[in-house]
Design a protein around this motif. Structure first.
Motif, PDB file in Angstrom:
ATOM      1  N   ASP A  47      -1.023  15.016   4.129  1.00 24.66           N
ATOM      2  CA  ASP A  47      -1.541  15.819   3.325  1.00 24.66           C
ATOM      3  C   ASP A  47      -2.855  16.167   3.591  1.00 24.66           C
ATOM      4  OD1 ASP A  47      -2.357  17.336   0.907  1.00 24.66           O
ATOM      5  OD2 ASP A  47      -1.644  16.215  -0.651  1.00 24.66           O
ATOM      6  N   THR A  48      -3.181  17.518   3.668  1.00 20.74           N
ATOM      7  CA  THR A  48      -4.513  17.800   3.856  1.00 20.74           C
ATOM      8  C   THR A  48      -5.666  18.001   3.026  1.00 20.74           C
ATOM      9  OG1 THR A  48      -3.943  20.346   3.796  1.00 20.74           O
ATOM     10  CG2 THR A  48      -3.714  19.429   5.869  1.00 20.74           C
ATOM     11  N   LYS A  49      -5.034  17.711   1.646  1.00 19.79           N
ATOM     12  CA  LYS A  49      -5.961  17.577   0.569  1.00 19.79           C
ATOM     13  C   LYS A  49      -6.442  16.097   0.358  1.00 19.79           C
ATOM     14  CE  LYS A  49      -3.286  21.115  -1.786  1.00 19.79           C
ATOM     15  NZ  LYS A  49      -2.548  21.216  -3.065  1.00 19.79           N
ATOM     16  N   LYS A  50      -5.860  15.216   1.194  1.00 21.07           N
ATOM     17  CA  LYS A  50      -6.503  13.625   1.159  1.00 21.07           C
ATOM     18  C   LYS A  50      -7.292  13.531   2.350  1.00 21.07           C
ATOM     19  CE  LYS A  50      -2.685  12.482  -2.064  1.00 21.07           C
ATOM     20  NZ  LYS A  50      -1.616  11.496  -2.252  1.00 21.07           N
ATOM     21  N   PRO A  51      -8.320  12.680   2.301  1.00 23.32           N
ATOM     22  CA  PRO A  51      -9.104  12.168   3.510  1.00 23.32           C
ATOM     23  C   PRO A  51      -7.736  11.356   4.457  1.00 23.32           C
ATOM     24  CG  PRO A  51      -9.731  11.000   1.797  1.00 23.32           C
ATOM     25  CD  PRO A  51      -8.900  12.039   1.040  1.00 23.32           C
ATOM     26  N   GLN A  52      -8.224  11.390   5.785  1.00 23.48           N
ATOM     27  CA  GLN A  52      -7.411  10.697   6.517  1.00 23.48           C
ATOM     28  C   GLN A  52      -7.696   9.141   6.795  1.00 23.48           C
ATOM     29  OE1 GLN A  52      -4.811  11.578   8.971  1.00 23.48           O
ATOM     30  NE2 GLN A  52      -4.698   9.458   8.858  1.00 23.48           N
ATOM     31  N   ASP A  53      -6.769   8.218   6.251  1.00 22.93           N
ATOM     32  CA  ASP A  53      -6.794   7.022   6.535  1.00 22.93           C
ATOM     33  C   ASP A  53      -6.869   6.490   8.017  1.00 22.93           C
ATOM     34  OD1 ASP A  53      -6.655   4.050   6.923  1.00 22.93           O
ATOM     35  OD2 ASP A  53      -4.592   4.088   5.751  1.00 22.93           O
ATOM     36  N   PRO A  54      -7.941   6.005   8.417  1.00 27.39           N
ATOM     37  CA  PRO A  54      -8.221   5.731   9.957  1.00 27.39           C
ATOM     38  C   PRO A  54      -7.114   4.997  10.656  1.00 27.39           C
ATOM     39  CG  PRO A  54     -10.043   4.742   8.822  1.00 27.39           C
ATOM     40  CD  PRO A  54      -9.176   5.691   7.788  1.00 27.39           C
ATOM     41  N   GLU A  92      -2.087   3.901   7.349  1.00 23.93           N
ATOM     42  CA  GLU A  92      -1.129   2.702   6.932  1.00 23.93           C
ATOM     43  C   GLU A  92       0.219   3.015   6.388  1.00 23.93           C
ATOM     44  OE1 GLU A  92      -3.259  -0.063   4.622  1.00 23.93           O
ATOM     45  OE2 GLU A  92      -4.401  -0.909   6.167  1.00 23.93           O
ATOM     46  N   ASN A  93       0.193   4.409   5.786  1.00 21.11           N
ATOM     47  CA  ASN A  93       1.381   4.938   5.207  1.00 21.11           C
ATOM     48  C   ASN A  93       2.220   5.966   6.346  1.00 21.11           C
ATOM     49  OD1 ASN A  93      -0.076   7.314   5.367  1.00 21.11           O
ATOM     50  ND2 ASN A  93       0.166   7.962   3.436  1.00 21.11           N
ATOM     51  N   GLY A  94       1.535   5.520   7.569  1.00 19.86           N
ATOM     52  CA  GLY A  94       2.410   6.440   8.530  1.00 19.86           C
ATOM     53  C   GLY A  94       2.250   8.033   8.864  1.00 19.86           C
ATOM     54  N   TYR A  95       1.297   8.549   7.932  1.00 19.64           N
ATOM     55  CA  TYR A  95       1.183   9.823   7.923  1.00 19.64           C
ATOM     56  C   TYR A  95      -0.405  10.250   8.732  1.00 19.64           C
ATOM     57  CZ  TYR A  95       4.893  10.743   4.921  1.00 19.64           C
ATOM     58  OH  TYR A  95       6.320  11.078   4.044  1.00 19.64           O
ATOM     59  N   VAL A  96      -0.523  11.199   9.239  1.00 22.28           N
ATOM     60  CA  VAL A  96      -1.718  11.580  10.075  1.00 22.28           C
ATOM     61  C   VAL A  96      -1.782  13.152   9.846  1.00 22.28           C
ATOM     62  CG1 VAL A  96      -2.605  11.898  12.351  1.00 22.28           C
ATOM     63  CG2 VAL A  96      -0.809  10.257  11.825  1.00 22.28           C
ATOM     64  N   LYS A 115       5.074  12.811   0.226  1.00 19.37           N
ATOM     65  CA  LYS A 115       3.968  12.211   1.036  1.00 19.37           C
ATOM     66  C   LYS A 115       3.376  11.079   0.185  1.00 19.37           C
ATOM     67  CE  LYS A 115       3.778  16.263   3.971  1.00 19.37           C
ATOM     68  NZ  LYS A 115       2.960  17.040   4.603  1.00 19.37           N
ATOM     69  N   ASP A 116       3.881  10.465  -0.790  1.00 19.83           N
ATOM     70  CA  ASP A 116       3.190   9.692  -1.890  1.00 19.83           C
ATOM     71  C   ASP A 116       4.002   8.424  -2.023  1.00 19.83           C
ATOM     72  OD1 ASP A 116       5.378  11.024  -3.241  1.00 19.83           O
ATOM     73  OD2 ASP A 116       3.962  11.796  -4.779  1.00 19.83           O
ATOM     74  N   TYR A 117       4.604   8.135  -1.239  1.00 19.50           N
ATOM     75  CA  TYR A 117       5.474   6.817  -1.632  1.00 19.50           C
ATOM     76  C   TYR A 117       4.906   5.555  -1.371  1.00 19.50           C
ATOM     77  CZ  TYR A 117       8.152  10.871   0.069  1.00 19.50           C
ATOM     78  OH  TYR A 117       8.511  12.211   0.366  1.00 19.50           O
ATOM     79  N   TRP A 125       8.171   5.247   5.796  1.00 21.91           N
ATOM     80  CA  TRP A 125       9.466   4.418   5.875  1.00 21.91           C
ATOM     81  C   TRP A 125      10.304   4.429   4.675  1.00 21.91           C
ATOM     82  CZ3 TRP A 125       4.250   2.970   6.938  1.00 21.91           C
ATOM     83  CH2 TRP A 125       3.788   3.124   8.088  1.00 21.91           C
ATOM     84  N   THR A 126       9.872   4.928   3.778  1.00 24.83           N
ATOM     85  CA  THR A 126      10.668   5.039   2.420  1.00 24.83           C
ATOM     86  C   THR A 126      11.984   5.897   2.609  1.00 24.83           C
ATOM     87  OG1 THR A 126       8.855   4.731   1.038  1.00 24.83           O
ATOM     88  CG2 THR A 126      10.871   5.669  -0.049  1.00 24.83           C
TER      89      THR A 126
END
Length: 268
Positions: A183-190, A193-197, A227-229, A234-235
């Motif tokens: 989600d582009t509204k959220k900062p990227q976790d470097p 950990e949730n699998g999304y880039v 994208k909020d699982y 992996w859900t």
């Protein structure tokens, strides 16, 4: 007059057929996508992964040297490895050629056995945080990555991965990058950990390594993916990490929303 018009229309239609065929998918590639060398398990995912459309759009061709990074069970390998038989070269870059766990040893043995049957001239090399090159510099036409960037981010070596891919490619060679789109509204976790880039994050990584962004496809766009699982991407199928909990709900969502990007190594 009507007969003449119909004749002219038929001539025009026939004249256009070679051009349409020339612009369509490679018949050999289509035959391999439909081929018996592929497992039923992987074919069942084709509606989501669209291998013929993706590889054709990205520019993979016969006669190329194709390096696939972390092929895992071999979804793309079952197509790419036999595609390059005789005219090109297929190289599988696995995480380790000497895994320490029993599970890792079993997975590698299963993959290498499959690869031998698909293309007995294929090569297996290593790609991980400790290697200094994937293949000899400037020898690959294509470096292909199907949904692994988030893993390299988690391991802390995504930048190095892009640098190694850049080094492996010939000038003019292409990097194909696919991953779960954040989600582009959220900062990227470097660590992703949730699998999304984030797509812009991936583009920035590749550009920093020296690549020139070429094009993107919305082939894998899935607006149902929220994208909020709690258990991350992996859900969703095919992993279903929650097993049978709300499985019908996640089946209805389908595989994740993904980006598909192509980058070029500049010729100069």
């Amino acid at each position: 007059m009507r007969a003449l018009v119909r004749s002219l229309a038929l001539v025009a239609t026939l004249a256009s057929l070679p051009a349409l065929a020339a612009n369509g998918p490679d018949p050999k590639l289509k035959a391999l996508v439909d081929g018996s060398q592929r497992s039923a398990e992987f074919k069942a995912r084709d509606a989501a992964r669209k291998p013929l459309e993706a590889l054709s759009w990205a520019g993979v061709k016969q006669g190329q040297t194709v390096v696939e990074l972390w092929p895992s069970g071999g979804y793309w390998t079952e197509i790419l490895a036999p595609y390059e038989v005789g005219t090109g070269k297929y190289i599988a870059a696995v995480g380790s050629k000497n895994p320490t766990s029993d599970r890792g040893k079993e997975a590698l043995a299963k993959f290498t056995s499959k690869l031998q049957n698909l293309n007995d001239k294929a090569e297996v090399v290593e790609f991980n945080k400790d290697v200094e090159q994937i293949v000899a510099p400037g020898t690959a036409d294509v470096v292909f990555n199907g949904r692994n960037l988030h893993n390299w981010m988690g391991g802390g070596y995504a930048e190095k991965a892009m640098q190694l891919a850049f080094s492996a490619l010939k000038p003019g060679g292409i990097l194909i990058l696919e991953d779960h789109r954040a989600d582009t509204k959220k900062p990227q976790d470097p660590k992703a950990e949730n699998g999304y880039v984030r797509e812009d994050y991936a583009i920035a990584l590749a550009t920093k390594a020296g690549f020139k962004f070429s094009k993107k496809s919305e082939l894998y766009k899935n607006p149902r993916d929220t994208k909020d699982y709690e258990k991350g991407v992996w859900t969703l199928p095919p992993t279903f990490v929650l097993k049978d909990v709300d499985k019908a709900k996640y089946e209805a969502i389908g595989e994740s929303d993904c980006f598909l990007l192509v980058f070029v190594k500049p010729k100069k």
